[in-house]
Enzyme design. Structure first.
Site, PDB file in Angstrom:
ATOM      1  N   LYS A 119      39.684  42.770  30.391  1.00 42.36           N
ATOM      2  CA  LYS A 119      39.981  43.565  31.635  1.00 42.36           C
ATOM      3  C   LYS A 119      39.789  42.310  32.906  1.00 42.36           C
ATOM      4  CE  LYS A 119      37.843  45.646  34.841  1.00 42.36           C
ATOM      5  NZ  LYS A 119      39.003  45.203  35.940  1.00 42.36           N
ATOM      6  N   GLY A 163      30.307  39.214  36.979  1.00 38.41           N
ATOM      7  CA  GLY A 163      30.757  39.792  38.359  1.00 38.41           C
ATOM      8  C   GLY A 163      29.494  40.017  39.209  1.00 38.41           C
ATOM      9  N   THR A 182      25.704  41.497  40.650  1.00 36.40           N
ATOM     10  CA  THR A 182      24.665  42.030  40.098  1.00 36.40           C
ATOM     11  C   THR A 182      24.621  43.518  40.092  1.00 36.40           C
ATOM     12  OG1 THR A 182      23.038  40.034  40.433  1.00 36.40           O
ATOM     13  CG2 THR A 182      22.024  42.120  40.182  1.00 36.40           C
ATOM     14  N   GLU A 190      27.011  37.527  33.306  1.00 38.70           N
ATOM     15  CA  GLU A 190      26.740  36.228  34.411  1.00 38.70           C
ATOM     16  C   GLU A 190      27.270  36.795  35.841  1.00 38.70           C
ATOM     17  OE1 GLU A 190      26.237  33.391  33.591  1.00 38.70           O
ATOM     18  OE2 GLU A 190      26.458  33.234  31.324  1.00 38.70           O
ATOM     19  N   CYS A 240      29.715  31.649  42.418  1.00 38.58           N
ATOM     20  CA  CYS A 240      28.434  32.111  41.992  1.00 38.58           C
ATOM     21  C   CYS A 240      27.444  31.028  42.250  1.00 38.58           C
ATOM     22  CB  CYS A 240      28.407  32.932  40.665  1.00 38.58           C
ATOM     23  SG  CYS A 240      28.975  31.570  39.499  1.00 38.58           S
ATOM     24  N   GLU A 255      23.577  37.880  48.290  1.00 39.97           N
ATOM     25  CA  GLU A 255      24.686  36.950  48.158  1.00 39.97           C
ATOM     26  C   GLU A 255      25.865  37.262  48.976  1.00 39.97           C
ATOM     27  OE1 GLU A 255      26.723  37.301  44.276  1.00 39.97           O
ATOM     28  OE2 GLU A 255      26.957  35.183  44.055  1.00 39.97           O
TER      29      GLU A 255
HETATM   30  P1  NAD Z   1      32.504  43.112  40.960  1.00 39.86           P
HETATM   31  O1  NAD Z   1      31.063  43.293  40.022  1.00 39.86           O
HETATM   32  O2  NAD Z   1      32.683  43.895  41.845  1.00 39.86           O
HETATM   33  O3  NAD Z   1      33.888  42.924  39.775  1.00 39.86           O
HETATM   34  C1  NAD Z   1      33.783  42.359  38.518  1.00 39.86           C
HETATM   35  C2  NAD Z   1      34.563  42.957  37.427  1.00 39.86           C
HETATM   36  O4  NAD Z   1      33.884  44.165  37.346  1.00 39.86           O
HETATM   37  C3  NAD Z   1      35.938  43.452  38.280  1.00 39.86           C
HETATM   38  O5  NAD Z   1      36.910  43.200  36.952  1.00 39.86           O
HETATM   39  C4  NAD Z   1      35.823  44.906  38.244  1.00 39.86           C
HETATM   40  O6  NAD Z   1      37.077  45.531  38.280  1.00 39.86           O
HETATM   41  C5  NAD Z   1      34.816  45.337  37.211  1.00 39.86           C
HETATM   42  N1  NAD Z   1      34.105  46.515  37.736  1.00 39.86           N
HETATM   43  C6  NAD Z   1      33.799  46.834  38.992  1.00 39.86           C
HETATM   44  N2  NAD Z   1      33.191  48.032  38.746  1.00 39.86           N
HETATM   45  C7  NAD Z   1      32.858  48.386  37.566  1.00 39.86           C
HETATM   46  C8  NAD Z   1      32.368  49.398  37.034  1.00 39.86           C
HETATM   47  N3  NAD Z   1      31.705  50.419  37.405  1.00 39.86           N
HETATM   48  N4  NAD Z   1      32.447  49.347  35.347  1.00 39.86           N
HETATM   49  C9  NAD Z   1      32.918  48.357  34.920  1.00 39.86           C
HETATM   50  N5  NAD Z   1      33.622  47.335  35.371  1.00 39.86           N
HETATM   51  C10 NAD Z   1      33.488  47.323  36.929  1.00 39.86           C
HETATM   52  O7  NAD Z   1      32.303  41.570  41.208  1.00 39.86           O
HETATM   53  P2  NAD Z   1      33.274  40.811  42.185  1.00 39.86           P
HETATM   54  O8  NAD Z   1      32.939  41.228  43.727  1.00 39.86           O
HETATM   55  O9  NAD Z   1      34.512  40.970  41.693  1.00 39.86           O
HETATM   56  O10 NAD Z   1      33.080  39.422  41.861  1.00 39.86           O
HETATM   57  C11 NAD Z   1      31.967  38.876  42.615  1.00 39.86           C
HETATM   58  C12 NAD Z   1      30.597  38.651  41.921  1.00 39.86           C
HETATM   59  O11 NAD Z   1      30.790  37.680  40.693  1.00 39.86           O
HETATM   60  C13 NAD Z   1      29.717  37.909  42.671  1.00 39.86           C
HETATM   61  O12 NAD Z   1      28.502  38.455  42.619  1.00 39.86           O
HETATM   62  C14 NAD Z   1      29.363  36.539  41.900  1.00 39.86           C
HETATM   63  O13 NAD Z   1      28.366  35.748  42.079  1.00 39.86           O
HETATM   64  C15 NAD Z   1      29.867  36.946  40.569  1.00 39.86           C
HETATM   65  N6  NAD Z   1      30.149  35.781  39.783  1.00 39.86           N
HETATM   66  C16 NAD Z   1      29.137  35.450  38.776  1.00 39.86           C
HETATM   67  C17 NAD Z   1      29.589  34.090  37.939  1.00 39.86           C
HETATM   68  C18 NAD Z   1      28.502  33.758  36.928  1.00 39.86           C
HETATM   69  O14 NAD Z   1      28.963  32.916  36.115  1.00 39.86           O
HETATM   70  N7  NAD Z   1      27.271  33.844  36.939  1.00 39.86           N
HETATM   71  C19 NAD Z   1      30.666  33.748  38.059  1.00 39.86           C
HETATM   72  C20 NAD Z   1      31.691  34.358  39.089  1.00 39.86           C
HETATM   73  C21 NAD Z   1      31.184  35.180  39.716  1.00 39.86           C
END
Ligand code: NAD
Length: 499
Positions: free
Chosen positions: A194, A247, A249, A269, A303, A400
């Protein structure tokens, strides 16, 4: 838009994009739709289907069929590896189109889209292609059971965990898709991927390439959709054996709860608030250039971003001046302009979120050294921002931000526990770096800092063959390297009494 994509990209953008389920492009059963917006122009550039629970059901069923029956489970590991390798070749062949999709859908500057995201995705798939025929178990020197003369032959085999649901964010779309698909497919899993609702396009083109190179239907299903619908359905689905999530935390916690129903395996992650520690003997010119380059890489939507920069008081003024100068020198603009190093943020929502953090920093008494304001142009552009006079209790230091904002803070003394304490003063633990020429100080601090990757005169993950992931609230498990396969494998012990 004053940028003309290639005819191939234009043709792709103008398509009606469906969901890839069981090897076919299908419409969303509930009629859901996503508009892809170019964050540099605020214009809609493509229309895509958005999956809902019924689509996730269909995709999971297709992945289950492909896992249990048909060519995939019978395919030799080498043949699976060849398919991954061919997918990497196809990514390279479609490199310009994929680069343009990342520029237009995500706002990524051409450098890194063309220089890191696209070649990195191909490299990742090739790396895991090489693993398919090297996943082995062990023979165990077991004792004989009570009353038996001979020990049974005891060995382990590694088996794919099953259907993997993979949920990825918008900040590095193609790279994230490759990071997820490579180890899952190498292990022999089937997948429902997804992509994030903001950036479905490069994953959809990847789906096209997956069909073209001949992955059996249902091995990879791609269902863009929102987190609350498609993402939540995938995380809770009883037919999914494992969920891999990158995504925030906060969403990671939701995923853990959602996965509890069938106790699916979970890898996470998550976010980071990475410390970047400058000691007085460091190569100061390199330090300032690196802090600015990586602090504003992907507009800080990264991240690993070195968002907490701690500088020894002996060199503080000089390093801060240099970081500010380097930040001001970074060209901000649309990703298609070759000089651009800082593009737009992903959305109006993300821009507003980052602006709120800047307001909170000012309200808390931090000193704005540069940036802090929206660029005077169309698009979600924010100037690279550096805050000083920050303290460990401010929201801009604790949370963050995921935008182009870094906080600098002086420290005194060279007592190692105190320095490690600064680095560890966070709920996160993804990446940290220490800048010094003193090897014993570097080695000591590497041992005391709680982070999945500690760089010495280097910030960020290593090569894709080195594990990457977080301590504390930055996640569970590791991606990349041999460790990246583990979340996709079960261990079976076989015990044979043969006489
Ligand atoms: P997010 O958590 O909002 O979304 C990430 C994904 O999760 C998206 O596909 C979103 O549609 C999905 N999602 C959102 N709510 C959901 C739910 N209730 N159930 C299932 N899926 C759901 O994160 P974001 O704002 O899109 O991304 C930024 C975050 O990602 C930052 O915190 C960043 O640090 C993290 N990130 C981590 C790494 C790593 O390797 N550690 C790499 C890149 C980004």
């Amino acid at each position: 838009m004053d940028f003309r994509p290639t005819p191939e990209t234009t043709e792709f953008l103008n398509r009606e994009h469906g969901l890839l389920i069981a090897g076919e492009w299908t419409r969303a059963r509930g009629g859901g739709a996503i508009e892809s917006v170019n964050p540099a122009t605020e214009q809609v550039i493509a229309h895509c289907a958005a999956g809902g629970p019924d689509d996730i059901d269909q995709a999971v069923a297709a992945a289950r069929r492909a896992f249990e029956h048909g060519p995939w489970p019978e395919m030799s590991p080498t043949a699976r590896g060849r398919l991954l390798w061919q997918l990497a070749d196809a990514i390279e062949a479609g490199g310009e189109l994929l680069t343009e999709l990342e520029i237009l859908d995500n706002g990524m500057p051409r450098d890194p889209a063309a220089t890191q995201a696209v070649p990195g995705a191909a490299k990742m798939l090739r790396y895991y292609a090489g693993w398919t025929n090297k996943i082995t178990g062990r023979t165990i020197p077991a004792d004989p059971r009570p009353g038996q003369d001979t020990a049974p032959l005891t060995y382990t085999v590694r088996e794919p965990v099953g259907v993997a649901g993979q949920i990825i964010p918008w900040n590095y779309p193609l790279g994230m898709a490759a990071m997820k698909l490579g180890p899952a497919l190498a292990a022999g899993c089937t997948v429902v991927l997804k992509p994030d609702e903001h950036t479905p396009l490069s994953a959809l083109y990847l789906g096209e390439l997956i069909r073209k190179v001949g992955f059996p239907p249902g091995v990879v299903n791609i269902v863009p959709g929102t987190g609350e619908t498609a993402g939540a359905s995938l995380a809770t689905h009883a037919g999914v054996d494992k969920v891999a999530f990158t995504g925030s935390t906060e969403t990671g916690r939701t995923i853990v709860h959602a996965a509890a129903g069938n106790l699916k395996r979970v890898s996470l992650e998550l976010g980071g608030k990475s410390p970047f520690i400058v000691l007085p003997d460091a190569d100061l010119a390199e330090v300032a250039a690196t802090a600015a380059r990586l602090g504003f890489f992907l507009q800080g939507q990264n991240c690993q971003c070195p968002s907490r920069v701690y500088i020894h008081e002996a060199v503080y003024e000089q390093v801060v001046d240099d970081i500010v100068a380097a930040a001001r020198a970074l060209p901000v603009g649309p990703g298609w302009e070759p000089a651009t190093r800082v593009g737009p943020l992903i959305s109006a929502g993300q821009l507003g979120r980052v602006e709120n953090y800047i307001a909170s920093g000012l309200a808390d008494g931090a000193e704005l050294l540069t940036g802090g304001t929206r660029e005077d142009r169309v698009g979600y552009f924010l100037s690279p921002t550096v805050f000083a006079q920050t303290t460990g209790d401010m929201r801009i230091v604790r949370e963050e931000i995921f935008g182009p904002v870094i906080c600098v803070q002086p420290f005194s003394g060279t007592e190692l526990d105190g320095i490690a304490q600064l680095a560890n003063d966070t709920n996160y633990g993804l990446v940290a770096s220490v800048w010094t020429r003193d090897l014993s100080v570097a080695h000591e601090l590497a041992g005391r800092i709680k982070a999945g990757v500690v760089g010495i005169n280097h910030h960020g993950g290593g090569d894709i063959c080195a594990p990457f992931g977080g301590y504390k609230e930055s996640g569970w498990n590791r991606e990349f390297g041999a460790e990246g396969l583990e979340p996709y494998l079960e261990t079976k012990t076989v015990v044979i009494r043969y006489r």
